[in-house]
Write a protein that holds these residues in place. Structure first.
Motif, mmCIF file in Angstrom:
data_model
loop_
_atom_site.group_PDB
_atom_site.id
_atom_site.type_symbol
_atom_site.label_atom_id
_atom_site.label_comp_id
_atom_site.label_asym_id
_atom_site.label_seq_id
_atom_site.Cartn_x
_atom_site.Cartn_y
_atom_site.Cartn_z
ATOM 1 N N THR A 49 -5.066 5.059 16.469
ATOM 2 C CA THR A 49 -5.745 5.934 15.511
ATOM 3 C C THR A 49 -5.720 7.364 16.006
ATOM 4 O O THR A 49 -5.437 8.296 15.255
ATOM 5 N N TRP A 91 -12.522 6.920 13.567
ATOM 6 C CA TRP A 91 -12.476 7.632 14.842
ATOM 7 C C TRP A 91 -13.801 8.359 15.092
ATOM 8 O O TRP A 91 -14.366 8.289 16.175
ATOM 9 N N LEU A 140 -9.140 6.462 8.560
ATOM 10 C CA LEU A 140 -8.924 6.381 10.007
ATOM 11 C C LEU A 140 -9.723 7.473 10.739
ATOM 12 O O LEU A 140 -10.267 7.221 11.817
ATOM 13 N N THR A 192 -5.582 -0.458 11.840
ATOM 14 C CA THR A 192 -5.971 -0.009 13.182
ATOM 15 C C THR A 192 -5.263 -0.837 14.252
ATOM 16 O O THR A 192 -4.747 -0.284 15.226
#
Length: 176
Positions: free
Chosen positions: A91, A53, A49, A17
């Motif tokens: 991201t 998010w 990821l 990240t």
């Protein structure tokens, strides 16, 4: 999977990240140390990821709705999306790139499913649809589009400073 692999996965994901935020090029940072040992393929890394998010976006929506108690739920959801994108710009760039240009059919299907769920969540949080509404994904896509219309993509993010560990502090005390 052993108990030692979980912290390693978290550390690796944090490093990925941070590198994604530094680069902001939308490319999966598979060259980060530990990625090949932790994630079997690009789809697994992208999935991790996307989960990060989604968690950040959910938290931002909850914070916006609870702390500000807005009268305009749509505006609150749009603001939350922009805040989450500002928190995780690398991201978001990776997810966008792989949504637009998936590397294979499995990735295309996974990203499409995650995007539809994200859009449905946005619509439900804004009070514009129920969780089972067929139109929820379409409404959420419009909310995302509204958020993107006023979101300024950062050009470059400075790498976060590494926090001093206990050992670092101990060394500095002994050196003094």
């Amino acid at each position: 999977m052993t108990w030692k692999s979980l912290p390693n996965r978290g550390e690796t994901l944090r490093a990925v990240t941070a590198e994604a935020d530094r680069r902001l090029d939308g490319v999966l940072p598979t060259d980060v140390e530990g990625v090949s040992d932790t994630f079997p393929d690009d789809l697994a890394l992208l999935g991790a990821l996307q989960l990060r998010w989604h968690a950040r976006l959910s938290g931002r929506i909850e914070r916006e709705l609870l702390l500000h108690q807005p009268m305009d739920l749509e505006a609150a959801v749009v603001a939350a999306w922009r805040a989450a994108a500002a928190d995780l710009p690398g991201t978001r760039a990776i997810i966008d790139r792989h949504r637009d240009h998936p590397t294979d059919e499995a990735m295309a299907a996974a990203v499409a499913k995650a995007t539809a769920k994200e859009h449905a969540m946005l619509a439900v949080a804004a009070g514009l649809a129920g969780p089972q509404d067929a139109a929820a994904a379409r409404i959420g896509a419009r909310l995302e589009s509204d958020a993107r219309a006023t979101y300024v993509v950062p050009q470059r993010v400075r790498a976060p400073r590494r926090r001093a560990t206990f050992l670092d502090r101990l060394r500095s005390v002994l050196a003094a």
